[in-house]
Design a protein around this motif. Sequence first.
Motif, PDB file in Angstrom:
ATOM      1  N   THR A 149       0.780  -1.144  -0.031  1.00 24.82           N
ATOM      2  CA  THR A 149      -0.001  -0.161  -0.080  1.00 24.82           C
ATOM      3  C   THR A 149       0.807   1.060  -0.175  1.00 24.82           C
ATOM      4  O   THR A 149       1.953   1.498   0.662  1.00 24.82           O
ATOM      5  N   GLY A 154      -4.372   2.153  -2.100  1.00 22.38           N
ATOM      6  CA  GLY A 154      -4.442   0.842  -1.167  1.00 22.38           C
ATOM      7  C   GLY A 154      -5.098  -0.157  -2.011  1.00 22.38           C
ATOM      8  O   GLY A 154      -4.623  -1.440  -2.473  1.00 22.38           O
ATOM      9  N   THR A 155      -6.508   0.137  -2.389  1.00 20.49           N
ATOM     10  CA  THR A 155      -7.130  -0.756  -3.219  1.00 20.49           C
ATOM     11  C   THR A 155      -6.874  -0.935  -4.449  1.00 20.49           C
ATOM     12  O   THR A 155      -6.519  -2.386  -4.843  1.00 20.49           O
ATOM     13  N   GLU A 433     -10.409  -3.872   1.162  1.00 21.50           N
ATOM     14  CA  GLU A 433     -11.225  -2.983   1.927  1.00 21.50           C
ATOM     15  C   GLU A 433     -12.769  -3.784   1.623  1.00 21.50           C
ATOM     16  O   GLU A 433     -12.990  -4.337   0.775  1.00 21.50           O
TER      17      GLU A 433
HETATM   18  C1  LIG Z   1      -4.501  -1.501  10.456  1.00 23.30           C
HETATM   19  C2  LIG Z   1      -3.832  -1.663   9.009  1.00 23.30           C
HETATM   20  C3  LIG Z   1      -2.810  -2.363   8.747  1.00 23.30           C
HETATM   21  C4  LIG Z   1      -2.362  -2.507   7.781  1.00 23.30           C
HETATM   22  N1  LIG Z   1      -1.294  -3.374   7.172  1.00 23.30           N
HETATM   23  C5  LIG Z   1      -0.789  -3.121   5.902  1.00 23.30           C
HETATM   24  C6  LIG Z   1       0.608  -3.806   5.554  1.00 23.30           C
HETATM   25  O1  LIG Z   1       1.290  -4.438   6.575  1.00 23.30           O
HETATM   26  N2  LIG Z   1       1.031  -3.707   4.324  1.00 23.30           N
HETATM   27  C7  LIG Z   1       0.263  -3.020   3.111  1.00 23.30           C
HETATM   28  O2  LIG Z   1       0.579  -3.124   2.148  1.00 23.30           O
HETATM   29  N3  LIG Z   1      -0.787  -2.391   3.513  1.00 23.30           N
HETATM   30  C8  LIG Z   1      -1.343  -2.507   4.801  1.00 23.30           C
HETATM   31  N4  LIG Z   1      -2.659  -1.706   4.951  1.00 23.30           N
HETATM   32  C9  LIG Z   1      -3.335  -0.990   4.171  1.00 23.30           C
HETATM   33  C10 LIG Z   1      -4.558  -1.793   3.548  1.00 23.30           C
HETATM   34  O3  LIG Z   1      -4.348  -2.782   2.900  1.00 23.30           O
HETATM   35  C11 LIG Z   1      -5.365  -0.704   2.905  1.00 23.30           C
HETATM   36  O4  LIG Z   1      -5.522   0.528   3.933  1.00 23.30           O
HETATM   37  C12 LIG Z   1      -6.645  -1.423   2.212  1.00 23.30           C
HETATM   38  O5  LIG Z   1      -6.466  -2.188   1.413  1.00 23.30           O
HETATM   39  C13 LIG Z   1      -7.571  -0.249   1.690  1.00 23.30           C
HETATM   40  O6  LIG Z   1      -7.106   0.775   0.971  1.00 23.30           O
HETATM   41  P1  LIG Z   1      -7.178   2.162   0.744  1.00 23.30           P
HETATM   42  O7  LIG Z   1      -6.701   2.471   2.356  1.00 23.30           O
HETATM   43  O8  LIG Z   1      -6.607   2.730  -0.388  1.00 23.30           O
HETATM   44  O9  LIG Z   1      -8.566   2.613   0.960  1.00 23.30           O
HETATM   45  P2  LIG Z   1      -9.512   3.144  -0.339  1.00 23.30           P
HETATM   46  O10 LIG Z   1      -9.485   2.123  -1.413  1.00 23.30           O
HETATM   47  O11 LIG Z   1      -9.124   4.507  -0.419  1.00 23.30           O
HETATM   48  O12 LIG Z   1     -10.828   3.383   0.527  1.00 23.30           O
HETATM   49  C14 LIG Z   1     -11.629   4.357   0.771  1.00 23.30           C
HETATM   50  C15 LIG Z   1     -13.270   4.075   0.481  1.00 23.30           C
HETATM   51  O13 LIG Z   1     -13.419   4.083  -1.116  1.00 23.30           O
HETATM   52  C16 LIG Z   1     -14.072   2.923  -1.271  1.00 23.30           C
HETATM   53  N5  LIG Z   1     -13.492   2.431  -2.636  1.00 23.30           N
HETATM   54  C17 LIG Z   1     -12.233   2.207  -3.130  1.00 23.30           C
HETATM   55  N6  LIG Z   1     -12.256   1.814  -4.295  1.00 23.30           N
HETATM   56  C18 LIG Z   1     -13.545   1.420  -4.778  1.00 23.30           C
HETATM   57  C19 LIG Z   1     -14.206   0.728  -5.721  1.00 23.30           C
HETATM   58  N7  LIG Z   1     -13.350   0.033  -6.852  1.00 23.30           N
HETATM   59  N8  LIG Z   1     -15.421   0.708  -5.813  1.00 23.30           N
HETATM   60  C20 LIG Z   1     -16.293   1.027  -4.640  1.00 23.30           C
HETATM   61  N9  LIG Z   1     -15.762   1.474  -3.474  1.00 23.30           N
HETATM   62  C21 LIG Z   1     -14.166   1.770  -3.860  1.00 23.30           C
HETATM   63  C22 LIG Z   1     -13.794   1.802  -0.236  1.00 23.30           C
HETATM   64  O14 LIG Z   1     -14.784   1.157  -0.286  1.00 23.30           O
HETATM   65  C23 LIG Z   1     -13.609   2.587   0.724  1.00 23.30           C
HETATM   66  O15 LIG Z   1     -15.087   3.302   1.464  1.00 23.30           O
HETATM   67  C24 LIG Z   1      -2.880  -1.837   6.470  1.00 23.30           C
HETATM   68  C25 LIG Z   1      -4.182  -1.110   6.840  1.00 23.30           C
HETATM   69  C26 LIG Z   1      -4.367  -0.734   8.136  1.00 23.30           C
HETATM   70  C27 LIG Z   1      -5.797  -0.203   8.424  1.00 23.30           C
END
Ligand SMILES: Cc1cc2nc3c(=O)[nH]c(=O)nc-3n(C[C@H](O)[C@H](O)[C@H](O)COP(=O)(O)OP(=O)(O)OC[C@H]3O[C@@H](n4cnc5c(N)ncnc54)[C@H](O)[C@@H]3O)c2cc1C
Length: 666
Positions: A149, A154-155, A433
Amino acid sequence: MATVHKINEDLVKERQKCTFNVQELTYLLDGGEEVTKERREFENILRNVKELQDEVPEVYLSHKERYENAVRKTCILQNVRNDFEKKREVLSPRNIFRAGYAVIKDVSPFFLHNGMFVPTIIGQGTPEQQAEWLPKAKAMAIIGTYAQTELGHGTFIRGLETTATYDAKTEEFILNSPKVTSYKWWPGGLGTTVNHCITVAQLYINGKKYGIHPFIVQIRDLETHKPLPGIKVGEIGPKMGFATANNGFLGFQNFRIPRKNMLMKNAQVLKDGTFVKGMNEKLTYGTMVMVRVNIVSDSAFHTAMAATIAVRYAAVRHQSQLKAKEPEVQIIDYLTQQHKLFIAIATSHAFSNTYTWLYQAYLKVVEDLGKQKQDHLPELHALSCCLKATSSRDAGVIVEQCRLACGGHGYMASSNLPIIYGYTTAAITYEGEHTVLLLQTARYLMKAWMSALEGKVLAPSVAYLVDWLKSDKQRWQNTPEVIVKGFQHVAAGKIKDAFDAIQKHVKAGKDYEDAWNLASVQLIKASEAHSRAILCDGYLRETVRTSSSVSPSLAKVLNHLVQLYIVYWTLETAGDLLVYSNIGKDDIAVLKEKYEELLALIRPNAVGLVDAFDISDEILQSTLGSYDGRVYERLMEEAMKSPLNKEPVNQSFHKYLKPFIKKAKL
Ligand SMILES: Cc1cc2nc3c(=O)[nH]c(=O)nc-3n(C[C@H](O)[C@H](O)[C@H](O)COP(=O)(O)OP(=O)(O)OC[C@H]3O[C@@H](n4cnc5c(N)ncnc54)[C@H](O)[C@@H]3O)c2cc1C
Ligand SMILES: CCCCCCCCCC/C=C\C/C=C/C(=O)SCCNC(=O)CCNC(=O)[C@H](O)C(C)(C)COP(=O)(O)OP(=O)(O)OC[C@H]1O[C@@H](n2cnc3c(N)ncnc32)[C@H](O)[C@@H]1OP(=O)(O)O
């Protein structure tokens, strides 16, 4: 010598009421007597390591002290584990995971090392790469994490911005983080613990982009632990939970790594820069599939922890009278309390059973992939996505429900429910997510629906779509088997509706992608319904299977629990069942009564059922949930540990309060 306290009398009586052999259930949940024995032996060794006892409760430590204490204890834990494994079997990951709670109390800064770094080397490395990195990683001569990430993404991992540009002249990759949004952000242990990481980066060869690939990267000097030149690394700061996980950030500036550091089991870059495509580019996402499967097991454990705390507390706690002139009742005797808590027990069983078969399905796919067969990969991806999403979300709701069921005391840090919640709710987001994973499953379900319409044979988990198309809705009966069919009808109906909604938008001239977005609320509902049908079906089938090999008294209790789970969800989703199945209003009325009967049947076994989770006091870390039920004494003992109670008058009185009060009097 440790003082032995009397067990709370209510708990003694509860344990006398139990109708089944608690030990037998513990063995079943652990996967066999040997596993339980191994686990208990290891936990017992840890219990007697003096250096692992905290003098001051962790909550009173600063951010920095808490981290340092976690590293100290994790190193001791690792050494104890190494000694244990030298003499006996290698501990199962589940037993290690559980024991970790007794030591760290929160999330270990080494969590990602065993959870994702080592598995990625196994899953994505060639035999040569495994031979080079695995012995060092397993012995913890190198410590790593999984850095995927970024601040900006992240997604959507295809959108990651870290670049790995191949330089054929030196046979190296040059890593760069071109913008602030390209910085890795979140990886556990990355802040100040690890010296290596798996970095997921966009591969470029001769100016052409080849998508994301995993690279093994040393980021700190092994002797001094200083970041290597070209590396900017640090900790991201406090979060809602995960206090000791040491999540970090990482940026690269023209940082060179040898060609052999790209993990090349799936795709390769040859010396001259030729790119060799793998069988399926999504195999790069393999570690995530494995962790999603494991999260179903984590959810079972977190639910079991919360249930143990809240059920024992509810047996000890007396509040209010049911009838005037009678003593105050144990709160567990309020039906509303049973409604909050017994579903927690059943849910943990549902997830444990689901994990058992899902993990087998995962192993089968891994075995197949070794033979270049990938037929079952899409189904596994769809199942792991929706079951990770649903189990983590349900666990979050249940842990919070258990906290509420403990009234004010559930809000105390010393109940441990806040830390369990911090962990559980994080799992709804990490490793994919929640909504995003449900939409991945929906994508699979739309394809499955189309195949069903074309009369094709479907994978087992979606075969119910064909049955639904072929047959009239089954005559309703309030049996678990027919209710499970009812859940499948709800799922099939919602899948059809979502599919039709997409088609409607497409016919109205929308692009497929826009039509998808417009139908996406229906799509996630379809995915959730599919998930619930899978959970209920799998839980029922596993219970029927195990019931024949356990004692009749235990089989009876397991049957009560699975029925409770199924009836609970029938009543929760009665509206959907009324729309999509043949259930009638009268059936629902009967099921309401059935539900109340089941609560009454489970009531005498409630404490026995949570005892069977066999979660030691050291792991539970809860004033409310300990085995002896000394709730009030423990609350007071923990309160006395507050630094504010160490002196009769705090200095703030002289500095601020006294002048303030004086002024107020004038
Ligand atoms: C405690 C914790 C530990 C973690 N550890 C690690 C780790 O060790 N290594 C690592 O690499 N990562 C890690 N992560 C990161 C984690 O994998 C990401 O935060 C997660 O995959 C979500 O991605 P994002 O933060 O980009 O959320 P976003 O994708 O930005 O999500 C924000 C909102 O947008 C919505 N959204 C996004 N895309 C879409 C779509 N295509 N369709 C509909 N809705 C959408 C989501 O549903 C959500 O409501 C960690 C996260 C946490 C909280
Ligand atoms: C019992 C032991 C206990 C031990 C416990 C250890 C647990 C350790 C836990 C540690 C705690 C915290 C650590 C947290 C770590 C992290 O969070 S790491 C980062 C995780 N990040 C994510 O999960 C990112 C989520 N995003 C994605 O996965 C993808 O971007 C997404 C799938 C959403 C989309 O990818 P795209 O490439 O854009 O794919 P798309 O176009 O949507 O689909 C194309 C096609 O590919 C199929 N597909 C997608 N993913 C997979 C997959 N993983 N496997 C197989 N196939 C996949 C998809 O279905 C599509 O198929 P189609 O046929 O074209 O429809």
